[in-house]
Scaffold this active site. Sequence first.
Site, PDB file in Angstrom:
ATOM      1  N   ASN A 187       0.834  -1.213   0.000  1.00  0.00           N
ATOM      2  CA  ASN A 187       0.000   0.000   0.000  1.00  0.00           C
ATOM      3  C   ASN A 187       0.872   1.268   0.000  1.00  0.00           C
ATOM      4  O   ASN A 187       2.101   1.192   0.072  1.00  0.00           O
ATOM      5  CB  ASN A 187      -0.965  -0.038   1.184  1.00  0.00           C
ATOM      6  CG  ASN A 187      -2.292   0.612   0.838  1.00  0.00           C
ATOM      7  OD1 ASN A 187      -2.329   1.561   0.064  1.00  0.00           O
ATOM      8  ND2 ASN A 187      -3.375   0.122   1.405  1.00  0.00           N
ATOM      9  N   HIS A 239      23.791   1.626  12.151  1.00  0.00           N
ATOM     10  CA  HIS A 239      25.051   2.364  12.312  1.00  0.00           C
ATOM     11  C   HIS A 239      25.643   2.036  13.676  1.00  0.00           C
ATOM     12  O   HIS A 239      24.911   1.695  14.619  1.00  0.00           O
ATOM     13  CB  HIS A 239      24.796   3.875  12.222  1.00  0.00           C
ATOM     14  CG  HIS A 239      24.113   4.290  10.966  1.00  0.00           C
ATOM     15  ND1 HIS A 239      24.766   4.402   9.762  1.00  0.00           N
ATOM     16  CD2 HIS A 239      22.816   4.612  10.711  1.00  0.00           C
ATOM     17  CE1 HIS A 239      23.907   4.777   8.829  1.00  0.00           C
ATOM     18  NE2 HIS A 239      22.708   4.901   9.384  1.00  0.00           N
ATOM     19  N   GLY A 247      -0.503  -1.202   9.186  1.00  0.00           N
ATOM     20  CA  GLY A 247       0.031   0.125   8.875  1.00  0.00           C
ATOM     21  C   GLY A 247       1.016   0.651   9.903  1.00  0.00           C
ATOM     22  O   GLY A 247       0.910   0.353  11.097  1.00  0.00           O
ATOM     23  N   THR A 304      11.343  -6.104  16.415  1.00  0.00           N
ATOM     24  CA  THR A 304      12.770  -6.124  16.778  1.00  0.00           C
ATOM     25  C   THR A 304      13.312  -7.553  16.873  1.00  0.00           C
ATOM     26  O   THR A 304      14.517  -7.731  16.986  1.00  0.00           O
ATOM     27  CB  THR A 304      12.991  -5.445  18.149  1.00  0.00           C
ATOM     28  OG1 THR A 304      12.251  -6.174  19.131  1.00  0.00           O
ATOM     29  CG2 THR A 304      12.518  -3.996  18.144  1.00  0.00           C
ATOM     30  N   LYS A 305      12.407  -8.545  16.896  1.00  0.00           N
ATOM     31  CA  LYS A 305      12.835  -9.958  16.958  1.00  0.00           C
ATOM     32  C   LYS A 305      12.074 -10.744  15.904  1.00  0.00           C
ATOM     33  O   LYS A 305      10.939 -10.383  15.562  1.00  0.00           O
ATOM     34  CB  LYS A 305      12.516 -10.545  18.340  1.00  0.00           C
ATOM     35  CG  LYS A 305      13.295  -9.877  19.465  1.00  0.00           C
ATOM     36  CD  LYS A 305      13.419 -10.808  20.674  1.00  0.00           C
ATOM     37  CE  LYS A 305      14.373 -10.234  21.689  1.00  0.00           C
ATOM     38  NZ  LYS A 305      13.721  -9.264  22.597  1.00  0.00           N
ATOM     39  N   LYS A 329      -0.945 -14.642  19.665  1.00  0.00           N
ATOM     40  CA  LYS A 329      -1.633 -15.948  19.603  1.00  0.00           C
ATOM     41  C   LYS A 329      -1.258 -16.690  18.330  1.00  0.00           C
ATOM     42  O   LYS A 329      -0.809 -16.081  17.348  1.00  0.00           O
ATOM     43  CB  LYS A 329      -3.144 -15.778  19.729  1.00  0.00           C
ATOM     44  CG  LYS A 329      -3.839 -15.118  18.586  1.00  0.00           C
ATOM     45  CD  LYS A 329      -5.374 -15.203  18.794  1.00  0.00           C
ATOM     46  CE  LYS A 329      -6.088 -14.344  17.774  1.00  0.00           C
ATOM     47  NZ  LYS A 329      -7.495 -14.145  18.036  1.00  0.00           N
TER      48      LYS A 329
END
Length: 191
Positions: A83, A113, A147, A170-171, A188
Amino acid sequence: MTEKDKMLNGENYNSRDSELLRMYHKARKLLKEYNNLDSELTKERDRILNHLFEFKGKGVWIETPFFCDYGENISIGENTFVNTNCMFLDNNKISIGKNGLIAPYVQIYTASHPLKASDRIIENRNETRYLTSTKPVTIGDNVWIGGNSVIFPGITIGNNVTIGAGSIVTKSIPDNVLAYGNPCEVKKELK
Ligand SMILES: CC(=O)SCCNC(=O)CCNC(=O)[C@H](O)C(C)(C)COP(=O)(O)OP(=O)(O)OC[C@H]1O[C@@H](n2cnc3c(N)ncnc32)[C@H](O)[C@@H]1OP(=O)(O)O
Protein backbone atom coordinates in the site's frame (compact mmCIF):
# COMPACT_ATOMS: atom_id res chain seq x y z
CA MET A 1 36.44 -6.20 -1.75
CA THR A 2 34.21 -3.35 -3.02
CA GLU A 3 32.03 -1.21 -0.76
CA LYS A 4 29.01 -2.95 -2.35
CA ASP A 5 30.45 -6.39 -1.41
CA LYS A 6 31.02 -5.14 2.15
CA MET A 7 27.47 -3.77 2.26
CA LEU A 8 25.93 -7.10 1.23
CA ASN A 9 28.31 -9.01 3.59
CA GLY A 10 27.08 -7.02 6.59
CA GLU A 11 30.46 -5.31 7.14
CA ASN A 12 30.88 -1.61 7.82
CA TYR A 13 30.96 0.24 4.49
CA ASN A 14 31.00 3.72 3.01
CA SER A 15 27.55 4.48 1.56
CA ARG A 16 28.99 7.39 -0.43
CA ASP A 17 31.11 5.06 -2.56
CA SER A 18 30.81 5.90 -6.29
CA GLU A 19 29.31 2.50 -7.34
CA LEU A 20 26.69 2.72 -4.59
CA LEU A 21 25.90 6.33 -5.52
CA ARG A 22 25.37 5.24 -9.16
CA MET A 23 22.93 2.54 -7.98
CA TYR A 24 21.20 5.10 -5.75
CA HIS A 25 20.76 7.66 -8.56
CA LYS A 26 19.50 4.98 -10.98
CA ALA A 27 16.85 3.96 -8.42
CA ARG A 28 15.90 7.63 -7.80
CA LYS A 29 15.19 8.09 -11.55
CA LEU A 30 13.07 4.93 -11.76
CA LEU A 31 11.14 5.82 -8.58
CA LYS A 32 10.46 9.35 -9.83
CA GLU A 33 9.07 7.91 -13.06
CA TYR A 34 7.05 5.22 -11.22
CA ASN A 35 5.60 7.58 -8.61
CA ASN A 36 4.36 9.96 -11.31
CA LEU A 37 2.65 7.38 -13.55
CA ASP A 38 -1.11 7.20 -13.90
CA SER A 39 -2.41 4.09 -12.11
CA GLU A 40 -4.03 2.60 -15.24
CA LEU A 41 -0.70 2.42 -17.10
CA THR A 42 -0.14 -1.11 -15.82
CA LYS A 43 2.34 -2.26 -18.49
CA GLU A 44 4.54 0.78 -17.89
CA ARG A 45 4.36 0.30 -14.12
CA ASP A 46 5.40 -3.37 -14.50
CA ARG A 47 8.25 -2.43 -16.84
CA ILE A 48 9.69 -0.01 -14.28
CA LEU A 49 9.30 -2.40 -11.34
CA ASN A 50 10.92 -5.23 -13.34
CA HIS A 51 13.84 -2.89 -13.97
CA LEU A 52 13.96 -1.64 -10.37
CA PHE A 53 13.63 -4.90 -8.38
CA GLU A 54 15.76 -8.05 -8.28
CA PHE A 55 12.53 -10.05 -8.67
CA LYS A 56 8.85 -9.23 -8.97
CA GLY A 57 6.27 -12.02 -9.24
CA LYS A 58 3.11 -11.91 -11.32
CA GLY A 59 0.29 -9.77 -9.94
CA VAL A 60 2.46 -7.68 -7.60
CA TRP A 61 0.92 -4.23 -7.04
CA ILE A 62 2.92 -1.41 -5.46
CA GLU A 63 0.90 1.71 -4.61
CA THR A 64 2.49 5.12 -5.06
CA PRO A 65 4.37 6.83 -3.69
CA PHE A 66 6.84 4.03 -3.00
CA PHE A 67 10.38 4.55 -1.74
CA CYS A 68 13.51 2.40 -1.58
CA ASP A 69 17.27 2.89 -1.59
CA TYR A 70 18.46 0.72 -4.51
CA GLY A 71 15.59 -1.57 -5.53
CA GLU A 72 17.99 -4.19 -6.87
CA ASN A 73 18.07 -5.95 -3.46
CA ILE A 74 14.28 -6.37 -3.28
CA SER A 75 12.37 -9.56 -4.25
CA ILE A 76 8.56 -9.67 -4.02
CA GLY A 77 6.52 -12.81 -4.64
CA GLU A 78 3.36 -13.08 -6.75
CA ASN A 79 0.14 -11.30 -5.77
CA THR A 80 1.74 -9.29 -2.98
CA PHE A 81 0.16 -5.88 -2.48
CA VAL A 82 2.14 -2.95 -1.06
CA ASN A 83 0.00 0.00 0.00
CA THR A 84 0.88 3.69 -0.24
CA ASN A 85 3.95 5.41 1.30
CA CYS A 86 6.02 2.33 2.14
CA MET A 87 9.81 2.65 2.54
CA PHE A 88 12.06 -0.35 1.95
CA LEU A 89 15.68 0.52 2.85
CA ASP A 90 17.29 -2.26 0.81
CA ASN A 91 20.94 -1.85 1.70
CA ASN A 92 20.81 -5.63 2.05
CA LYS A 93 18.35 -8.17 0.65
CA ILE A 94 14.64 -7.71 1.37
CA SER A 95 12.65 -10.76 0.38
CA ILE A 96 8.85 -10.83 0.64
CA GLY A 97 6.91 -13.97 -0.25
CA LYS A 98 3.69 -14.42 -2.20
CA ASN A 99 0.17 -13.20 -1.31
CA GLY A 100 1.47 -10.55 1.10
CA LEU A 101 -0.48 -7.50 2.26
CA ILE A 102 1.73 -4.59 3.30
CA ALA A 103 -0.32 -1.68 4.72
CA PRO A 104 0.44 2.05 4.34
CA TYR A 105 3.61 3.53 5.84
CA VAL A 106 5.26 0.18 6.56
CA GLN A 107 9.01 0.62 6.79
CA ILE A 108 11.51 -2.18 6.27
CA TYR A 109 15.05 -1.36 7.34
CA THR A 110 18.19 -3.38 6.59
CA ALA A 111 20.70 -0.71 7.63
CA SER A 112 22.15 0.26 10.98
CA HIS A 113 25.05 2.36 12.31
CA PRO A 114 27.57 1.98 15.17
CA LEU A 115 25.98 3.16 18.43
CA LYS A 116 28.89 5.32 19.60
CA ALA A 117 29.18 8.57 17.66
CA SER A 118 32.99 8.27 17.64
CA ASP A 119 32.68 4.84 15.91
CA ARG A 120 29.90 6.06 13.58
CA ILE A 121 31.38 9.28 12.24
CA ILE A 122 34.59 9.19 10.23
CA GLU A 123 36.20 12.60 9.83
CA ASN A 124 39.21 13.36 7.72
CA ARG A 125 40.58 16.38 5.89
CA ASN A 126 38.41 15.89 2.78
CA GLU A 127 35.08 14.71 4.14
CA THR A 128 32.93 13.59 7.04
CA ARG A 129 31.04 10.34 6.53
CA TYR A 130 29.23 7.62 8.47
CA LEU A 131 29.79 3.92 8.85
CA THR A 132 26.82 1.71 8.02
CA SER A 133 26.29 -2.05 8.30
CA THR A 134 23.38 -4.17 7.12
CA LYS A 135 21.42 -7.38 7.68
CA PRO A 136 18.82 -8.92 5.34
CA VAL A 137 15.06 -9.03 6.05
CA THR A 138 12.99 -12.07 5.03
CA ILE A 139 9.18 -12.14 5.09
CA GLY A 140 7.37 -15.39 4.30
CA ASP A 141 4.26 -16.16 2.23
CA ASN A 142 0.73 -14.97 3.11
CA VAL A 143 1.88 -12.28 5.57
CA TRP A 144 -0.23 -9.21 6.45
CA ILE A 145 1.72 -6.32 8.00
CA GLY A 146 -0.45 -3.57 9.55
CA GLY A 147 0.03 0.13 8.87
CA ASN A 148 2.96 2.12 10.27
CA SER A 149 4.91 -0.98 11.33
CA VAL A 150 8.72 -0.94 11.30
CA ILE A 151 10.71 -4.10 10.55
CA PHE A 152 14.29 -4.03 11.85
CA PRO A 153 17.49 -5.28 10.13
CA GLY A 154 18.03 -9.05 10.31
CA ILE A 155 14.38 -9.95 11.02
CA THR A 156 12.67 -13.03 9.60
CA ILE A 157 8.86 -13.17 9.63
CA GLY A 158 7.44 -16.65 8.97
CA ASN A 159 4.58 -17.78 6.72
CA ASN A 160 0.90 -17.01 7.44
CA VAL A 161 1.67 -14.25 9.94
CA THR A 162 -0.34 -11.12 10.83
CA ILE A 163 1.56 -8.20 12.33
CA GLY A 164 -0.73 -5.61 13.99
CA ALA A 165 -0.62 -1.95 13.02
CA GLY A 166 2.07 0.21 14.60
CA SER A 167 4.33 -2.71 15.51
CA ILE A 168 8.08 -2.33 15.97
CA VAL A 169 9.44 -5.72 14.96
CA THR A 170 12.77 -6.12 16.78
CA LYS A 171 12.84 -9.96 16.96
CA SER A 172 12.03 -12.62 14.38
CA ILE A 173 8.45 -13.96 14.28
CA PRO A 174 7.61 -17.67 13.66
CA ASP A 175 5.01 -19.11 11.23
CA ASN A 176 1.23 -18.97 11.82
CA VAL A 177 0.93 -16.30 14.51
CA LEU A 178 -0.64 -12.93 15.26
CA ALA A 179 1.96 -10.54 16.69
CA TYR A 180 1.85 -6.84 17.51
CA GLY A 181 3.14 -4.12 19.79
CA ASN A 182 6.29 -2.17 20.57
CA PRO A 183 8.32 -4.31 20.84
CA CYS A 184 6.32 -6.69 18.64
CA GLU A 185 5.42 -9.94 20.46
CA VAL A 186 3.50 -13.06 19.53
CA LYS A 187 -0.07 -12.76 20.92
CA LYS A 188 -1.63 -15.95 19.60
CA GLU A 189 -1.24 -18.85 17.20
CA LEU A 190 -3.29 -18.76 14.03
CA LYS A 191 -4.01 -22.42 13.26
C1 LIG B 1 -2.82 -4.03 3.20
C2 LIG B 1 -3.53 -2.95 3.89
O1 LIG B 1 -3.44 -1.83 3.51
S1 LIG B 1 -4.44 -3.27 5.26
C3 LIG B 1 -5.13 -1.72 5.77
C4 LIG B 1 -4.47 -1.19 6.98
N1 LIG B 1 -5.06 -1.81 8.15
C5 LIG B 1 -4.35 -2.07 9.23
O2 LIG B 1 -3.16 -1.80 9.31
C6 LIG B 1 -5.11 -2.71 10.35
C7 LIG B 1 -4.22 -3.67 11.14
N2 LIG B 1 -5.04 -4.37 12.12
C8 LIG B 1 -4.71 -4.49 13.42
O3 LIG B 1 -3.67 -3.99 13.89
C9 LIG B 1 -5.70 -5.31 14.25
O4 LIG B 1 -5.85 -4.69 15.50
C10 LIG B 1 -5.24 -6.76 14.43
C11 LIG B 1 -5.40 -7.47 13.10
C12 LIG B 1 -3.80 -6.88 14.88
C13 LIG B 1 -6.01 -7.49 15.53
O5 LIG B 1 -7.36 -7.43 15.27
P1 LIG B 1 -8.37 -8.21 16.29
O6 LIG B 1 -7.97 -9.62 16.45
O7 LIG B 1 -9.75 -7.91 15.79
O8 LIG B 1 -8.05 -7.51 17.67
P2 LIG B 1 -9.04 -6.73 18.64
O9 LIG B 1 -9.50 -5.48 18.00
O10 LIG B 1 -10.08 -7.71 19.14
O11 LIG B 1 -8.06 -6.36 19.83
C14 LIG B 1 -7.64 -7.29 20.81
C15 LIG B 1 -6.75 -6.57 21.80
O12 LIG B 1 -5.47 -6.30 21.19
C16 LIG B 1 -5.21 -4.90 21.16
N3 LIG B 1 -4.64 -4.60 19.85
C17 LIG B 1 -5.13 -4.96 18.64
N4 LIG B 1 -4.31 -4.57 17.66
C18 LIG B 1 -3.27 -3.94 18.25
C19 LIG B 1 -2.11 -3.32 17.74
N5 LIG B 1 -1.87 -3.28 16.44
N6 LIG B 1 -1.24 -2.80 18.61
C20 LIG B 1 -1.48 -2.85 19.96
N7 LIG B 1 -2.58 -3.44 20.51
C21 LIG B 1 -3.46 -3.96 19.65
C22 LIG B 1 -6.60 -4.25 21.33
O13 LIG B 1 -6.49 -2.97 21.90
C23 LIG B 1 -7.28 -5.22 22.25
O14 LIG B 1 -6.80 -5.02 23.56
P3 LIG B 1 -7.72 -5.37 24.85
O15 LIG B 1 -7.90 -6.86 24.81
O16 LIG B 1 -6.89 -4.88 26.00
O17 LIG B 1 -9.02 -4.64 24.66
